[in-house]
Design a protein around this motif. Structure first.
Motif: not given
Lengths: 240, 322, 288, 234, 413
Positions: B215-223
């Motif tokens: 989850m963390s990776a996904f949102f970090t990537a979006i950012c």
């Protein structure tokens, strides 16, 4: 039918044998006491039975199903749950949340889990402390939380590792009452304990470990008279 | 944990503020400040999932950040693919990478884990630096395309960027808030406090750590993608750098780890501090702004070691007493 | 493959590796005893190098002779850092200590920038400068050789001190269990302060040596610091012998690997080495 | 030699100790018994300053020690063997013992004491070069006590030495205390094994919910109705 | 909690309002340079030279061949004074972009000059382009900058293309004199700057159709702790000529390591960067004796153009150093700006850009005729020379019409 059955279970840490060919079974609805000197392998046995360790040789069956290699987190879902020798409550969570942690095992939904946890709190007499932070409570209460959390997973078998250690007589008395109450719900229980009065009082049957071996098992009256037990464990004084 | 009603009130106030303030103050630099503030708040919240709630301190989030920005920018520059798709690709790739590195890395404890995530980030940075398709160390520049939401490019007006970031911030906060109340949220905190007891309660520890990291990776990537599209130029030395990884950690630590409001508070303090100390004191070439910034960080730590969240809690507690 | 080149790679790797070792030993002491990752470690190195340079430039003291003064100075810097920055955050979340040392790092670097400017400086007329030993086509620069020997000696002295002396015992006891150490009559805050001083003194010595053949400027510490974080983890936290050997290993990998695989990958190789080691031994080469 | 006057301790506004006063005379073997959460451990922690009292005084040989830091209290000759042993796992057994003698300067003297300890606990001598973590529970307790004695303390404080030990071992440990006392060290022990301890001690204090509710000679206390009811289940 | 958050938001609002206020009456030029971070050193030199240039423009100095020096202020704007305002990029594209936007937001600057690294010049000039605002680049050397088809971007400095062409013209010349230069080692940092520079070198090598060979291709990690592996790789290849693209102080490390490990080559050529920093020559002395590099200005130029002495003196008084090529490019760039303002007789972006497009500034500060931009904004009147460090000083040694001193060849006898 045997709820838990260990067949020729051995556990080696390198060269050191922590368990040597243990054969032990627990019947449905029984309270089995496990005693033995420190380092005799009681906790190791717990660890093997609950999937925290995989034993080197032998098999462990739960209701006929081989659970030797079932990982620790699955064991809980199958219906075995344990407490820890050193208190392991979630110290930054409230009492309710601690018990919810157990209830989640059967009730993934938060509000269902909360209801179930509330019932358990009532049952274990923790209801009035429900919103306190677990870390701020006394040892006796923390042990009680652990018990509550354990039964919240709705297990068939619970393994209690020294739940009385460090409790005073009055608290011990209360804990015994609670264990008996839990037993009445139909749970099978294995207890590791040093407090002899307790173990004699509640166990239907006692198994004695020494240096990784199961030296004797039988009803309490038989155990206290057994020569080998007295030598290994109770010491001369108890003989008298 | 926050009580629900309180959360929604505070949250609405913040959202309305963030949406309205830039309309009142027509200052692009102020808008830039808000964009960075929200972007880093979102990023830090994403980090907070794994680093704060699940207690696994990562020094390598630049990996996901970089993957996100490259995934959005590379297809855009090479094929003119809309960054929205790129963003999604970035998120998915980040999840896959999280899966791959999670397996070996989660066996490690404490500092060994932290240093490993950092080492992974450095290796990935080197990979990108030597990858011809993304122009190695030169990095990628966004092509000059038509403005609009399809290309996610706005040349003169920053407000669309601001509102897009705000939407992601909104999603991130809401998700974290909801997560705190689900089984997963409880499991994360349990893993952080007592992994063994959690296991006895039937929690598959590495699986849940993996969830947190994914989850963390996904949102970090979006950012990361948003960052790239906003700055319009990315290169390994910035989007995959240790600086980014550390900044995310610092903002969360400053605000309060494992706390819902921590990341936002941290970036409310740190981002304007950085921007305005540079504006007011930078430009002398003597680093006075950074002297001040360093000193302030140290002072905040010394006087409020529990993070800003701790300060607010104490403040409320004392007020309650009176 | 030319044998001399290979031998030269090994020698160069060892020479720089010993310096890495000493820097890492300083870091591992602090990290192991207090469980604090000191982000300002690289800036301590820079302070040491700048002090040596300033003593050379203004007072004409050769870096070889100013070394004891530098070590003493950095020891003091370490003590001061502990008192002012670390002590107030002890016992809180580990990230706060990290944040504090990070702030300190920015602060130190920019104060130096403010007073001394951004220029890089080189000591080029010292006793050792420019001299080298050549044999069989191999070259050993004297400043590097002296530094390497000095670093090994100091590392060994620190190792002996920690493993044999009374203070060393107290330090290890404190690292293991602070409260019990207190009950044993150990003034743990003093142990912490001295450990911080000692760690800073180690990096100070490394800086004092490094300045003989490396340039000095306010940002010089960063690269060494990052490498030393990896070295410490590679060797196992708090393990001096581990840091020493890991430092040498990193020096060798960086040189030999850099030569064969490509210099731009030399740090990547170090990180990959770390990841491989750590996946086989989750607590580093010599970790507990 | 040790005089505790009216100390009160609070954790987060909750009172843990409430006006506790007691005396330990030189050469005595004194026990504080009581339920687990009664505050026994807190008393010892307060004495060695790991916890600070907000009220009351502590005098040791007529000198106030209640504002000293823990390490200075240790230097005054009070040795505290903490609950749960807390030995240094990664140090060798010999090093563990030497750390115990940290407050002493004369190293020759320290080595003599070391030999004494080896004589008292032969198992420690056999395993002196092994790491602490290799010891079993009972051996750990022996090491912890020996480590406490290494300081040549004027007062040895033991916190639940029998906890977690099998009956045979816990009895052995308690009897070792008796032996140590016979050699001239004053001992203050905190225990739950009320019967075994009260048989041996010169003086006992009974602590309940942070207050001392009874005191007297060990044997006297054993006879008292209160003790018999509450702790012996008679 | 609620109150605290509202308080924090309010504070942010205040910051937003306060930063919006600013005023200026003179013609302001915004300068984007790294004034903190790893490139502060270079940024500060740039800052000093712009201050000198502004002084020369605003005051009355008699410098032959330098227009606008004698008159006070900007003639076309009735002698309006020029002011320079500095913005810190911290060497980062992100910060650079933010600062550019702030410049445009503040609206007081009439022109932007910047940045140092190509990696920062790129995104910042994009911002200016999108706002249709004139952007003058003084020193960034990446040829790609002026291949983007931007309309508001102009560059005064020679690019990697010019430098590499000059290098190979030089090598051709050496070859004609019978000197051995065919085996080339290229050493470059793995950054935008290094990679671009070496791309140009490789193009020149390809164009030579087999005369030159790259015997060692050595990229290295930016910010290295040591360069032994790199130097040994070069040593193993036994090159005749080493070409460097090293922006940073690592040049020092390379020079020392070459010396330590006994690397001998006939020549060591450098793109702009570490080599040009006067400290490089003055501090390393013998170690770097004979190093060569592209050079658009060195103190040595004053021998040929005595009138530039005044500028050098002013700069030296500020920094304690002699002018170098990069600084002189900066100096000239401000004059290009003044020239544009003066001819446009206005300061609005469109007029200034229009004037820049038609620039034909004859100025004697740099090699070449002066400044004239092609359609991509690249200065086509610029030239470059080869300098060599001799006894700690930069001497121009090639081409012959600029040379003041005889070349030392090979660099180490």
């Amino acid at each position: 039918m045997a709820v838990l059955e260990a067949k020729d279970v051995s556990m080696y840490f390198g060269e050191l044998a922590a368990l040597k060919e243990i054969n032990l079974s627990v019947e449905q609805g029984e309270i089995l006491g496990l005693i033995g000197p420190n380092g005799a392998g009681k906790t190791t046995f717990f660890n093997c039975a609950t999937g925290f360790l995989t034993c080197t040789r032998g098999d462990i069956f739960f209701k006929g199903q081989n659970i030797t290699r079932v990982p620790g987190h699955r064991v809980c879902h199958i219906g075995i749950c344990r407490t820890f020798q050193i208190v392991q409550s979630f110290s930054e969570m409230t009492v309710l949340e601690n018990v919810m942690m157990g209830a989640f095992c059967r009730h993934p939904n938060t509000s269902n889990s909360m209801h179930s946890a509330q019932d358990i709190l009532d049952f274990t007499g923790l209801a009035d402390k429900r919103d306190q932070i677990a870390g701020s409570l006394t040892l006796a209460d923390q042990k009680r939380i652990e018990l509550a959390r354990t039964i919240a997973t709705e297990p068939d078998l619970i393994l209690l590792d020294e739940v009385m250690a460090g409790l005073n007589p009055a608290e011990t008395e209360e804990a015994i009452e609670l264990i008996k109450k839990i037993h009445q719900k139909g749970l099978t229980i294995i207890v590791v304990e040093h407090v002899m009065e307790v173990i004699m009082n509640i166990s239907h049957r006692i198994a004695v470990f020494d240096s990784g071996e199961l030296i004797v098992e039988g009803p309490p009256e038989k155990i206290v008279r057994d020569e080998r037990v007295i030598q290994a464990y109770l010491g001369e004084e108890y003989h008298a | 944990m926050q009580n629900d009603k309180n959360f929604y009130i505070i949250f609405s106030i913040i959202l309305i503020f963030m949406a309205v303030a830039p309309l009142v103050i027509q200052n692009t630099h102020f808008q830039h400040l808000l964009i960075m503030l929200l972007l880093f708040a979102t990023l830090s919240q994403a980090w907070n999932l794994i680093g704060g709630y699940a207690g696994q301190v990562s020094f390598g989030h630049a990996v996901f950040f970089g993957i996100g920005s490259y995934a959005a920018m590379a297809p855009l520059t090479h094929w003119g693919l809309t960054p929205w798709v790129g963003m999604l690709i970035g998120g998915v790739v980040a999840i896959i990478v999280a899966l791959i590195i999670g397996v070996p890395v989660f066996r490690l404890k404490g500092h060994y884990f932290a240093i490993s995530t950092f080492a992974v980030a450095e290796v990935v940075r080197e990979l990108f630096t030597n990858w011809e398709w993304v122009d190695g160390p030169i990095g990628l520049d966004a092509p000059v395309l038509e403005q609009g939401f399809y290309n996610l490019m706005f040349y003169k007006n920053k407000l669309p960027y601001l509102y897009i970031v705000l939407v992601f911030f909104f999603i991130m906060m809401l998700l974290t808030f909801r997560m705190e109340r689900t089984r997963m949220g409880y499991y994360f905190r349990a893993i952080k406090q007592r992994p063994e007891a959690a296991q006895a309660m039937g929690v598959h520890i590495s699986k849940y750590k993996q969830y947190a990291l994914m989850m963390s990776a996904f949102f970090t990537a979006i950012c990361g993608a948003l960052y790239g599209l906003y700055i319009l130029h990315i290169e390994p030395a910035t989007v995959l750098s240790l600086d980014i990884s550390i900044k995310i950690v610092l903002i969360t630590a400053l605000g309060g780890t494992g706390a819902l409001w921590g990341p936002l508070l941290g970036s409310i303090i740190l981002i304007p501090l950085q921007e305005y100390s540079r504006i007011w004191l930078g430009g002398t070439g003597k680093g006075i702004d950074l002297i001040l910034l360093g000193a302030l960080i140290v002072l905040i730590c010394i006087y409020e070691p529990r993070g800003i969240v701790g300060l607010l809690k104490r403040f409320n507690f004392q007020k309650g007493k009176n | 493959m030319d044998v001399t080149i290979f031998l030269q790679l090994v020698i160069s790797g060892l020479l720089i590796g010993f310096v890495f070792s000493l820097i890492a030993v300083g870091l591992t002491l602090i990290w192991g005893v207090m469980d604090i990752l000191n982000f300002a470690h690289g800036d301590f190195l820079m302070l040491a190098m700048f002090s040596a340079f300033l003593m050379f430039a203004n007072l004409g003291v050769d870096p070889v002779f100013s070394l004891p003064v530098i070590v003493g100075l950095l020891f003091f810097v370490g003590l001061l850092t502990f008192r002012l920055v670390i002590k107030p955050v002890l016992g809180y979340h580990a990230l706060i200590a990290l944040l504090a040392t990070f702030g300190l790092s920015i602060f130190i670097r920019n104060v130096v920038l403010f007073f001394l400017g951004p220029d890089f400086r080189v000591i080029n007329q010292s006793v050792l400068a420019g001299k080298r030993i050549s044999f069989l086509g191999l070259h050993l620069s004297l400043p590097q050789l002296v530094s390497a020997i000095g670093c090994v000696l100091i590392t060994y002295v620190v190792y002996l001190f920690i493993s044999k002396s009374k203070f060393g015992r107290a330090l290890r006891a404190t690292a293991l269990d602070k409260d019990t150490a207190l009950l044993m009559g150990i003034n743990t805050n003093r142990v912490f302060a001295l450990t911080f001083g000692l760690g800073a003194a180690c990096v100070g010595a490394a800086g004092g040596f490094l300045v003989n053949f490396y340039y000095v400027f306010p940002e010089v510490g960063l690269n060494f610091a990052i490498l030393s974080f990896v070295i410490v983890a590679l060797g196992g936290f708090g393990n001096i012998g581990g840091a020493f050997l890991a430092g040498i290993l990193v020096g060798l990998v960086e040189n030999i690997g850099g030569f064969f695989v490509g210099p731009e990958f030399k740090y990547t190789l170090v990180f990959i080495l770390y990841l491989i080691v750590i996946s086989l031994r989750p607590k580093g080469l010599f970790g507990w | 030699m040790l005089k505790v006057n009216d100390i009160s301790v609070r954790y987060d506004l909750i009172s843990v100790l409430d006006n506790v006063s007691f005396l330990v005379e030189e050469g005595q073997f004194v026990a504080i018994v009581g339920a687990n959460s009664a505050g026994k451990t807190t008393i010892l922690k307060t004495l060695s300053a790991l916890v600070s009292a907000f009220q009351g005084t502590i005098e040791f040989f007529n000198e106030r020690i209640d504002h000293l830091p823990p390490y200075e209290i240790a230097a005054k000759g009070i040795s505290h063997v903490p609950e749960g042993r807390r030995i240094f796992d990664k140090l060798t057994i010999k090093e563990n013992l030497l750390v115990g003698a940290h407050v002493r300067d004369d190293q020759q003297d320290v080595l003599e004491t070391l030999e004494e300890m080896y004589a008292l606990f032969p198992i420690l001598k056999q395993r002196q070069t092994q790491k602490g973590e290799t010891l079993s529970g009972g051996e750990r307790q022996q090491l912890a006590i020996a480590r406490g004695l290494m300081a040549k303390p004027r007062l040895l404080m033991l916190d639940e030495p029998s906890l977690g030990l099998s009956p045979i071992l816990s009895n052995k440990v308690i009897h070792t205390c008796e032996e140590i006392r016979r050699k001239g060290t004053t001992i203050l022990i905190v225990e739950q094994k009320v019967t075994e301890v009260l048989k041996l001690v010169d003086r006992g204090y009974v602590l309940q919910r942070g207050q001392i509710i009874m005191e007297g000679k060990g044997e006297e206390l054993l006879e008292s109705d209160l003790i018999r009811k509450a702790y012996l289940g008679l | 909690m609620k109150k605290s958050i509202i308080l924090a938001l309010f504070l942010i609002l205040l910051l937003g309002i306060s930063s919006a206020v600013s005023a200026a009456e003179e013609v302001e030029v915004a300068l984007l340079y790294p004034l903190s971070g790893p490139l502060t050193e270079a940024g500060k030199r740039m800052k000093s030279v712009y201050e000198v240039a502004a002084e020369v423009i605003n005051g009355s100095y008699d410098i032959q061949g330098v227009p606008y020096a004698k008159s006070e202020g900007i003639p076309g704007l009735n002698g309006a004074k020029i002011t320079v305002k500095f913005y810190d990029t911290q060497g980062s594209p992100e910060v650079g972009k933010a600062e550019t936007e702030r410049i445009l937001q503040e609206g007081t600057a009439k022109l932007i000059i910047g940045a140092y690294q190509s990696a920062v010049s790129k995104p910042t000039s994009f911002v200016a382009e999108r706002h249709k605002f004139p952007f003058l680049c003084a020193v960034s050397s990446s040829a790609a900058l002026t291949e983007r088809g931007l309309k508001y971007f102009f560059r005064v400095a020679p690019t990697d293309f010019h430098d590499s062409r000059m290098f190979f013209n030089f090598l051709d010349d050496m070859r004609k004199q019978g000197k051995k230069v065919e085996n080339v080692a290229i050493v470059y940092e793995k950054t935008e700057f290094g990679v671009h520079a070496m791309k140009e070198v490789k193009k020149r090598v390809d164009e030579s159709k087999g005369i030159y060979q790259v015997v060692a291709d050595v990229p290295y990690a930016f910010k290295s702790t040591d360069v032994n592996a790199e130097v040994l790789k070069i040593k193993a290849a036994k090159p005749d000529v080493i070409i460097h693209a090293t922006l940073f102080s690592e040049m020092t490390l390379f020079a020392k390591t070459y010396e330590n490990l006994g690397v001998k080559s006939n020549a060591n050529l450098s793109f702009c960067g570490g080599y040009q920093n006067p400290k490089f020559a003055s501090q390393l002395k013998d170690t770097v004796e004979g190093y060569m590099g592209s050079c658009t200005f060195a103190e040595d130029f004053i021998r040929k153009k005595a009138q530039l002495k005044t500028i050098n003196e002013m700069y030296k008084a500020k920094t304690g150093m002699n002018l170098d090529g990069i600084a002189m490019e900066g100096f000239t760039t401000l004059f290009v700006a003044v020239d544009a303002f003066s001819r446009a007789k206005a300061t609005d972006p469109e007029s200034v850009t229009q004037a820049l497009r038609t620039t034909e500034l004859v100025i004697a500060t740099l090699p070449g005729k002066g400044v004239k931009f092609d359609e991509n904004g690249q200065n086509i009147w610029i030239d470059s020379t080869m300098s060599q460090i001799q006894k700690g000083e930069y001497k121009v040694v090639w081409p012959s019409d600029w040379a003041t001193t005889a070349m030392v060849w090979p660099m180490r006898p």
